[in-house]
Design a protein around this motif. Sequence first.
Motif, PDB file in Angstrom:
ATOM      1  N   ILE A 120       0.692  -1.076   0.302  1.00 56.79           N
ATOM      2  CA  ILE A 120      -0.101  -0.474   0.048  1.00 56.79           C
ATOM      3  C   ILE A 120       1.122   1.177   0.211  1.00 56.79           C
ATOM      4  N   THR A 121       2.108   0.786   0.032  1.00 60.64           N
ATOM      5  CA  THR A 121       2.876   2.082   0.164  1.00 60.64           C
ATOM      6  C   THR A 121       3.659   2.127  -1.129  1.00 60.64           C
ATOM      7  N   ALA A 122       4.527   1.486  -1.534  1.00 66.63           N
ATOM      8  CA  ALA A 122       5.202   1.370  -2.553  1.00 66.63           C
ATOM      9  C   ALA A 122       4.967   1.309  -4.231  1.00 66.63           C
ATOM     10  N   ASN A 123       4.209   0.350  -3.962  1.00 69.49           N
ATOM     11  CA  ASN A 123       2.261   0.281  -5.625  1.00 69.49           C
ATOM     12  C   ASN A 123       1.909   1.856  -5.925  1.00 69.49           C
ATOM     13  N   PRO A 124       1.094   2.144  -5.155  1.00 70.22           N
ATOM     14  CA  PRO A 124       1.004   3.801  -5.097  1.00 70.22           C
ATOM     15  C   PRO A 124       1.751   4.619  -5.586  1.00 70.22           C
ATOM     16  N   LEU A 125       3.203   4.284  -4.440  1.00 68.90           N
ATOM     17  CA  LEU A 125       3.386   6.071  -4.575  1.00 68.90           C
ATOM     18  C   LEU A 125       4.447   5.982  -5.849  1.00 68.90           C
ATOM     19  N   THR A 126       4.787   4.553  -6.580  1.00 70.60           N
ATOM     20  CA  THR A 126       5.323   4.378  -7.377  1.00 70.60           C
ATOM     21  C   THR A 126       5.244   4.343  -8.527  1.00 70.60           C
ATOM     22  N   ALA A 127       3.631   4.759  -8.852  1.00 68.37           N
ATOM     23  CA  ALA A 127       2.243   4.469  -9.537  1.00 68.37           C
ATOM     24  C   ALA A 127       2.284   5.932 -10.010  1.00 68.37           C
ATOM     25  N   LEU A 128       2.189   6.950  -8.715  1.00 69.32           N
ATOM     26  CA  LEU A 128       1.761   8.606  -8.233  1.00 69.32           C
ATOM     27  C   LEU A 128       2.866   9.331  -8.933  1.00 69.32           C
ATOM     28  N   THR A 129       4.181   8.702  -9.223  1.00 73.85           N
ATOM     29  CA  THR A 129       5.192   9.593  -9.175  1.00 73.85           C
ATOM     30  C   THR A 129       5.534   9.485 -10.474  1.00 73.85           C
ATOM     31  N   GLY A 130       5.423   7.936 -10.917  1.00 70.77           N
ATOM     32  CA  GLY A 130       6.225   6.937 -12.156  1.00 70.77           C
ATOM     33  C   GLY A 130       7.392   6.776 -12.085  1.00 70.77           C
ATOM     34  N   ARG A 131       7.763   7.240 -10.228  1.00 70.04           N
ATOM     35  CA  ARG A 131       9.805   6.363 -10.045  1.00 70.04           C
ATOM     36  C   ARG A 131       9.146   5.090  -9.665  1.00 70.04           C
ATOM     37  N   ARG A 132      10.644   4.417  -9.720  1.00 67.01           N
ATOM     38  CA  ARG A 132      11.176   3.333  -8.996  1.00 67.01           C
ATOM     39  C   ARG A 132      11.449   3.296  -7.816  1.00 67.01           C
ATOM     40  N   VAL A 133      11.370   1.823  -6.871  1.00 65.34           N
ATOM     41  CA  VAL A 133      11.079   1.753  -5.661  1.00 65.34           C
ATOM     42  C   VAL A 133      11.769   2.318  -5.322  1.00 65.34           C
ATOM     43  N   GLU A 134      12.730   2.942  -5.291  1.00 64.17           N
ATOM     44  CA  GLU A 134      13.940   4.203  -4.614  1.00 64.17           C
ATOM     45  C   GLU A 134      13.289   5.757  -4.314  1.00 64.17           C
ATOM     46  N   VAL A 135      12.046   5.780  -4.773  1.00 64.02           N
ATOM     47  CA  VAL A 135      11.246   7.108  -4.407  1.00 64.02           C
ATOM     48  C   VAL A 135      11.231   7.069  -2.533  1.00 64.02           C
ATOM     49  N   ILE A 136      10.981   5.802  -2.534  1.00 67.15           N
ATOM     50  CA  ILE A 136      10.519   6.105  -0.854  1.00 67.15           C
ATOM     51  C   ILE A 136      11.605   6.012  -0.368  1.00 67.15           C
ATOM     52  N   ARG A 137      12.942   6.678  -0.829  1.00 70.83           N
ATOM     53  CA  ARG A 137      14.316   7.335  -0.399  1.00 70.83           C
ATOM     54  C   ARG A 137      13.908   8.769   0.064  1.00 70.83           C
ATOM     55  N   ASP A 138      13.064   9.178  -0.816  1.00 68.45           N
ATOM     56  CA  ASP A 138      12.872  10.832  -1.003  1.00 68.45           C
ATOM     57  C   ASP A 138      12.465  11.011   0.710  1.00 68.45           C
ATOM     58  N   PRO A 139      13.076  11.837   1.426  1.00 69.51           N
ATOM     59  CA  PRO A 139      12.350  12.077   3.008  1.00 69.51           C
ATOM     60  C   PRO A 139      11.165  12.542   2.603  1.00 69.51           C
ATOM     61  N   GLY A 140      10.793  13.429   1.211  1.00 72.25           N
ATOM     62  CA  GLY A 140       9.410  13.509   1.479  1.00 72.25           C
ATOM     63  C   GLY A 140       8.325  12.324   1.284  1.00 72.25           C
ATOM     64  N   VAL A 141       8.080  11.718   0.473  1.00 67.89           N
ATOM     65  CA  VAL A 141       7.849  10.607   0.423  1.00 67.89           C
ATOM     66  C   VAL A 141       7.794   9.251   1.274  1.00 67.89           C
ATOM     67  N   GLY A 142       9.108   9.649   1.666  1.00 68.55           N
ATOM     68  CA  GLY A 142       9.072   8.352   2.917  1.00 68.55           C
ATOM     69  C   GLY A 142       8.383   8.225   3.916  1.00 68.55           C
ATOM     70  N   GLY A 143       8.460  10.451   4.498  1.00 69.43           N
ATOM     71  CA  GLY A 143       7.277  10.561   5.539  1.00 69.43           C
ATOM     72  C   GLY A 143       5.421   9.940   5.017  1.00 69.43           C
ATOM     73  N   ILE A 144       5.317  10.363   3.644  1.00 70.77           N
ATOM     74  CA  ILE A 144       4.320   9.943   3.508  1.00 70.77           C
ATOM     75  C   ILE A 144       3.306   8.113   3.959  1.00 70.77           C
ATOM     76  N   ALA A 145       4.952   7.600   2.876  1.00 68.02           N
ATOM     77  CA  ALA A 145       4.568   6.042   2.699  1.00 68.02           C
ATOM     78  C   ALA A 145       4.495   5.462   4.683  1.00 68.02           C
ATOM     79  N   ARG A 146       5.479   6.628   5.533  1.00 70.95           N
ATOM     80  CA  ARG A 146       5.252   5.938   6.978  1.00 70.95           C
ATOM     81  C   ARG A 146       4.203   6.264   7.483  1.00 70.95           C
ATOM     82  N   GLN A 147       3.314   7.182   7.111  1.00 74.98           N
ATOM     83  CA  GLN A 147       1.868   7.194   7.788  1.00 74.98           C
ATOM     84  C   GLN A 147       0.825   6.585   7.214  1.00 74.98           C
ATOM     85  N   ILE A 148       0.544   6.577   5.910  1.00 74.85           N
ATOM     86  CA  ILE A 148      -0.013   5.446   5.132  1.00 74.85           C
ATOM     87  C   ILE A 148       0.200   3.844   6.136  1.00 74.85           C
ATOM     88  N   MET A 149       1.826   2.958   6.491  1.00 72.16           N
ATOM     89  CA  MET A 149       1.798   1.852   7.227  1.00 72.16           C
ATOM     90  C   MET A 149       1.308   2.153   8.423  1.00 72.16           C
TER      91      MET A 149
END
Length: 303
Positions: free
Chosen positions: A187-216
């Motif tokens: 529920i983090t990697a799938n939608p966040l990569t689909a929304l940004t168009g980037r691969r899974v390393e997008v989670i390493r970006d501080p802003g995106v990583g913060g959203i991922a943590r809230q989702i979890m």
Amino acid sequence: MSAPAQQRPVAVIGAGAIGLSLASALARTGRPVTVCGRTPVDRIEVTEDGIPESWPVTHTSSPADIAGFDTAILAVKAHHTDQVADWLRVIADPGATVLVAQNGVEHRRRVAPYTGSASIVPTVVYLNVERTVPGKAILRRVGDRDLAVRDDEAGRAITAELTAGRMRVGLEPDFATAAWAKLLTNITANPLTALTGRRVEVIRDPGVGGIARQIMTEAVRVAQAEGAALTDADVDRWMEWLRNVPPGATTSMRQDRLAGRPLEYDALTGAVVRAAERHGIDVPVNRLVLALVAAIRPEEETR
């Protein structure tokens, strides 16, 4: 006495990245593989660490051709399950096993209407696999296991075969916890990569990583209400796991958006929101992500 493996074909319903990988494991044990669907395939090939390995397969576009099979791998996206109902009904017999390699936490609820007396074996898939062309995939193993399977009689039987075919399979007595734990990454990697168009390393970006943590964090509260033994420590664990996936790792939702296919958000974020509603739990970030992903029309972007 059961027939030897060489006489017991397995049907692959959904020969995408995951279906090909699981089929390759059974092919290594000597089981004949029949690929079901519209696209003709006479060989499957899985490349790992730059080394391709291939096996001949049979292709069929007719559900009648798999009548009598005792094993099927169901690896279509969750939202396509009803579209393969005819294939499932053909093998819905006592003694048959349907290995459900789909995302989410609603495996049995989704598949049981079509499988009759067959044993349903839900799985949690940890493999990162990318299908390149029909019948071919690149396999990247992540962590110390490839698959988790419910620890029951049918699960133990198929686990023995997959293990013999070089899949690293763990039997899970508490399957609900394992499934919800994996859902945290989906529920983090799938939608966040689909929304940004980037691969899974997008989670390493501080802003995106913060959203991922809230989702979890929201999802853990829901999982606890559903009886899963998850805590905030699982959020830390799976965030670290996502930050350390192999370079170039992608997600199925990102691939589907780029290819103009419908997205599998309902079985992922949709399942969290539905469970949250059952328990009266507020999940605002998950609701926002669900609304954004549901609004994507990838088929329009490819025109």
